[in-house]
Scaffold this motif. Structure first.
Motif, PDB file in Angstrom:
ATOM      1  N   ASP A 195       0.902  -1.045   0.040  1.00 18.87           N
ATOM      2  CA  ASP A 195       0.096  -0.217   0.096  1.00 18.87           C
ATOM      3  C   ASP A 195       1.116   1.561   0.347  1.00 18.87           C
ATOM      4  OD1 ASP A 195      -2.290  -1.231   0.040  1.00 18.87           O
ATOM      5  OD2 ASP A 195      -2.097  -1.508   2.099  1.00 18.87           O
ATOM      6  N   LEU A 196       2.184   1.506   0.529  1.00 24.07           N
ATOM      7  CA  LEU A 196       2.670   2.719   1.268  1.00 24.07           C
ATOM      8  C   LEU A 196       3.259   2.543  -0.620  1.00 24.07           C
ATOM      9  CD1 LEU A 196       4.118   4.392   2.520  1.00 24.07           C
ATOM     10  CD2 LEU A 196       5.750   2.953   3.059  1.00 24.07           C
ATOM     11  N   LEU A 238       3.692   5.911  -2.568  1.00 21.72           N
ATOM     12  CA  LEU A 238       4.468   6.712  -3.036  1.00 21.72           C
ATOM     13  C   LEU A 238       4.594   6.774  -4.480  1.00 21.72           C
ATOM     14  CD1 LEU A 238       6.729   6.053  -0.583  1.00 21.72           C
ATOM     15  CD2 LEU A 238       6.115   7.569  -0.664  1.00 21.72           C
ATOM     16  N   LYS A 239       4.371   5.512  -5.342  1.00 22.24           N
ATOM     17  CA  LYS A 239       4.364   5.712  -7.016  1.00 22.24           C
ATOM     18  C   LYS A 239       3.261   6.623  -7.374  1.00 22.24           C
ATOM     19  CE  LYS A 239       5.919   1.036  -7.800  1.00 22.24           C
ATOM     20  NZ  LYS A 239       5.999   0.033  -7.714  1.00 22.24           N
TER      21      LYS A 239
END
Length: 91
Positions: free
Chosen positions: A5-6, A10-11
């Protein structure tokens, strides 16, 4: 929130277009800046008053210096030595 998820968040944040002001707000701000001449008028007024005060202080200073020099001058305090007054009149 886990690692995937992180990473996805971030992408997504990296590829998102930059956030800016809305076009209508930006145009409104630029239109106001273009027609806002208040700052220019204030600066012009400040410079005019500065020049007027500088000229007035120069004239006042020159007048005071002239007055002081004229008050110390003894050229005209005594009458000139004329031959007529020394001899007592024509003979």
């Amino acid at each position: 929130m886990n690692h995937s998820d992180l990473s996805r968040m971030l992408k997504h944040a990296a590829t998102a277009p930059p956030a800016g002001a809305p076009v209508t707000l930006q145009e409104a701000i630029m239109a106001r800046v273009r027609k806002d001449d208040g700052r220019e008028r204030r600066w012009r007024s400040f410079v005019q008053w500065l020049l007027i005060l500088a000229a007035a202080s120069g004239i006042i200073t020159a007048g005071m210096i002239g007055w002081v020099l004229a008050s110390r001058d003894t050229t005209h305090t005594t009458p000139p030595a004329m031959e007529l007054f020394r001899t007592g009149g024509p003979q």
